[in-house]
Design an enzyme around this catalytic site. Structure first.
Site, mmCIF file in Angstrom:
data_model
loop_
_atom_site.group_PDB
_atom_site.id
_atom_site.type_symbol
_atom_site.label_atom_id
_atom_site.label_comp_id
_atom_site.label_asym_id
_atom_site.label_seq_id
_atom_site.Cartn_x
_atom_site.Cartn_y
_atom_site.Cartn_z
ATOM 1 N N PRO A 100 93.137 30.558 -29.387
ATOM 2 C CA PRO A 100 92.013 30.322 -29.201
ATOM 3 C C PRO A 100 90.950 32.194 -28.991
ATOM 4 O O PRO A 100 91.107 32.553 -27.953
ATOM 5 C CB PRO A 100 91.322 29.633 -28.347
ATOM 6 C CG PRO A 100 92.760 29.352 -28.107
ATOM 7 C CD PRO A 100 93.614 29.912 -28.346
ATOM 8 N N ASN A 101 90.210 31.937 -29.751
ATOM 9 C CA ASN A 101 88.607 32.597 -29.600
ATOM 10 C C ASN A 101 89.948 35.018 -30.146
ATOM 11 O O ASN A 101 89.499 35.331 -30.054
ATOM 12 C CB ASN A 101 88.346 33.223 -28.112
ATOM 13 C CG ASN A 101 87.752 32.470 -27.623
ATOM 14 O OD1 ASN A 101 86.973 31.490 -28.408
ATOM 15 N ND2 ASN A 101 88.274 31.836 -26.447
ATOM 16 N N ARG A 140 84.808 40.640 -29.242
ATOM 17 C CA ARG A 140 84.667 39.579 -27.818
ATOM 18 C C ARG A 140 85.127 41.081 -26.599
ATOM 19 O O ARG A 140 86.215 41.340 -26.628
ATOM 20 C CB ARG A 140 85.859 38.721 -28.109
ATOM 21 C CG ARG A 140 85.574 38.263 -26.853
ATOM 22 C CD ARG A 140 87.202 37.088 -26.689
ATOM 23 N NE ARG A 140 87.200 36.622 -25.416
ATOM 24 C CZ ARG A 140 88.296 36.264 -24.786
ATOM 25 N NH1 ARG A 140 89.652 36.186 -25.979
ATOM 26 N NH2 ARG A 140 88.756 35.302 -23.850
ATOM 27 N N TYR A 200 89.532 43.871 -24.913
ATOM 28 C CA TYR A 200 90.411 43.455 -25.997
ATOM 29 C C TYR A 200 89.917 44.853 -26.990
ATOM 30 O O TYR A 200 91.261 44.760 -27.784
ATOM 31 C CB TYR A 200 89.689 42.504 -26.476
ATOM 32 C CG TYR A 200 90.392 41.350 -25.314
ATOM 33 C CD1 TYR A 200 91.759 40.419 -25.538
ATOM 34 C CD2 TYR A 200 89.016 40.129 -24.834
ATOM 35 C CE1 TYR A 200 91.956 39.712 -23.895
ATOM 36 C CE2 TYR A 200 88.857 39.448 -24.112
ATOM 37 C CZ TYR A 200 90.296 38.910 -23.382
ATOM 38 O OH TYR A 200 90.946 38.257 -22.165
ATOM 39 N N ASN A 210 100.230 35.364 -29.663
ATOM 40 C CA ASN A 210 99.301 35.328 -28.918
ATOM 41 C C ASN A 210 98.501 33.961 -28.862
ATOM 42 O O ASN A 210 98.016 33.962 -29.165
ATOM 43 C CB ASN A 210 98.591 36.837 -28.522
ATOM 44 C CG ASN A 210 97.500 36.908 -28.028
ATOM 45 O OD1 ASN A 210 97.615 35.578 -26.796
ATOM 46 N ND2 ASN A 210 97.108 37.519 -28.249
ATOM 47 N N ALA A 260 94.285 31.831 -24.888
ATOM 48 C CA ALA A 260 93.994 30.927 -23.063
ATOM 49 C C ALA A 260 95.004 29.342 -22.879
ATOM 50 O O ALA A 260 95.272 28.795 -22.303
ATOM 51 C CB ALA A 260 91.934 30.171 -22.948
ATOM 52 N N HIS A 266 97.631 29.283 -20.124
ATOM 53 C CA HIS A 266 98.010 29.087 -19.465
ATOM 54 C C HIS A 266 97.888 27.547 -19.487
ATOM 55 O O HIS A 266 97.262 26.614 -18.266
ATOM 56 C CB HIS A 266 96.537 29.765 -18.925
ATOM 57 C CG HIS A 266 96.271 31.185 -18.922
ATOM 58 N ND1 HIS A 266 97.352 32.294 -18.248
ATOM 59 C CD2 HIS A 266 95.544 31.685 -20.207
ATOM 60 C CE1 HIS A 266 97.002 33.521 -19.082
ATOM 61 N NE2 HIS A 266 96.022 33.033 -19.764
ATOM 62 N N ASP A 286 106.816 22.980 -25.991
ATOM 63 C CA ASP A 286 107.706 21.631 -26.682
ATOM 64 C C ASP A 286 107.593 22.357 -27.841
ATOM 65 O O ASP A 286 108.547 21.806 -28.305
ATOM 66 C CB ASP A 286 106.850 20.303 -26.382
ATOM 67 C CG ASP A 286 106.537 19.460 -24.985
ATOM 68 O OD1 ASP A 286 107.599 20.794 -24.225
ATOM 69 O OD2 ASP A 286 105.853 19.009 -24.533
ATOM 70 N N GLU A 289 106.104 36.965 -26.618
ATOM 71 C CA GLU A 289 104.597 36.178 -26.638
ATOM 72 C C GLU A 289 104.206 38.245 -26.129
ATOM 73 O O GLU A 289 104.043 38.283 -25.480
ATOM 74 C CB GLU A 289 105.027 35.115 -24.846
ATOM 75 C CG GLU A 289 103.880 35.298 -23.754
ATOM 76 C CD GLU A 289 103.520 34.468 -23.038
ATOM 77 O OE1 GLU A 289 102.674 34.079 -22.559
ATOM 78 O OE2 GLU A 289 104.794 34.229 -22.882
ATOM 79 N N HIS A 297 100.277 39.610 -24.760
ATOM 80 C CA HIS A 297 98.511 39.878 -24.893
ATOM 81 C C HIS A 297 98.302 40.924 -24.688
ATOM 82 O O HIS A 297 98.827 42.076 -23.998
ATOM 83 C CB HIS A 297 98.622 39.241 -23.190
ATOM 84 C CG HIS A 297 99.353 37.804 -22.700
ATOM 85 N ND1 HIS A 297 98.840 36.715 -23.500
ATOM 86 C CD2 HIS A 297 100.400 37.074 -22.206
ATOM 87 C CE1 HIS A 297 99.676 35.403 -23.240
ATOM 88 N NE2 HIS A 297 100.950 36.042 -23.204
ATOM 89 N N SER A 352 95.118 42.214 -22.840
ATOM 90 C CA SER A 352 95.778 42.574 -22.031
ATOM 91 C C SER A 352 96.163 42.244 -20.953
ATOM 92 O O SER A 352 97.343 41.092 -21.684
ATOM 93 C CB SER A 352 94.127 41.675 -21.127
ATOM 94 O OG SER A 352 94.001 40.543 -20.742
ATOM 95 N N ARG A 387 94.623 40.195 -14.002
ATOM 96 C CA ARG A 387 93.450 39.598 -13.369
ATOM 97 C C ARG A 387 93.386 38.128 -13.385
ATOM 98 O O ARG A 387 93.947 38.114 -11.629
ATOM 99 C CB ARG A 387 93.400 39.014 -15.653
ATOM 100 C CG ARG A 387 93.125 40.632 -15.920
ATOM 101 C CD ARG A 387 93.096 40.310 -17.647
ATOM 102 N NE ARG A 387 91.523 39.508 -17.848
ATOM 103 C CZ ARG A 387 90.893 38.591 -18.557
ATOM 104 N NH1 ARG A 387 92.077 38.642 -20.000
ATOM 105 N NH2 ARG A 387 90.256 38.255 -19.189
ATOM 106 N N ARG A 441 95.028 33.208 -15.370
ATOM 107 C CA ARG A 441 95.404 33.111 -16.168
ATOM 108 C C ARG A 441 97.061 34.335 -15.730
ATOM 109 O O ARG A 441 97.593 34.371 -16.873
ATOM 110 C CB ARG A 441 94.568 34.869 -16.578
ATOM 111 C CG ARG A 441 93.362 34.428 -16.712
ATOM 112 C CD ARG A 441 92.405 35.412 -17.555
ATOM 113 N NE ARG A 441 91.347 35.280 -18.346
ATOM 114 C CZ ARG A 441 90.880 35.125 -19.077
ATOM 115 N NH1 ARG A 441 92.073 34.762 -19.953
ATOM 116 N NH2 ARG A 441 89.726 34.425 -19.297
#
Length: 145
Positions: free
Chosen positions: A10-11, A18, A23, A75, A78, A81, A88, A99, A101, A103, A108, A112
């Site tokens: 998301p986002n 953003r 970012y 990535n 959100a 978390h 699963d 994984e 990220h 940032s 943070r 997060r």
């Protein structure tokens, strides 16, 4: 030729506009084009997908097994978390994933700093900006192709 998958949660469709102070100014389209080119030059294919919906990401993870994906660069945004469903799905398909990220999630807000995915990931790249995607892809190609 091996197939790899880039998933963004998301986002991340808002990359480039953003919170550029966190970012950066690179768009997701630019990231995807660069990574597809890197994969192609290495003789591999990269499938890219972004969704703001948890169930869509779960479906893509399931599809990765059918597509014989060797490694997922992910990535989760959100959902890092909060999503046991994504955890699963990743565990269920048994495909290694890295994984990513943009940032440094560990510097943070408290909420997060907990990832539901890191302990089952092959590796985690955090805080290196969009360059972290390329590092994850290079590592995935070396290890899983």
């Amino acid at each position: 030729m091996s197939k790899f998958m880039l998933l963004n949660g998301p986002n991340l469709n808002l990359l480039g506009s953003r919170e550029p102070e966190i970012y950066g100014s690179t768009t997701l389209d630019e990231v995807e084009k660069e990574l597809c080119s890197k994969a192609s030059i290495s003789g591999h294919q990269l499938l890219c997908y972004q969704s703001n919906a948890e169930h869509d990401l779960v479906e893509q993870i399931h599809l990765a097994k059918e597509e014989n994906i060797k490694c997922i660069i992910f990535n989760p945004g959100a959902f890092t978390h909060s999503s046991i469903a994504i955890r699963d799905a990743l565990s269920g398909v048994g495909i290694p994933f890295i994984e990513v990220h943009i940032s440094n999630i560990y510097s943070r807000e408290d909420f997060r700093q907990k990832s539901f995915l890191s302990d089952i990931a092959e590796g985690v790249v955090s805080g290196l900006g969009v360059e972290g995607y390329a590092l994850a892809l290079e590592s995935g190609i070396k290890k899983f192709s």
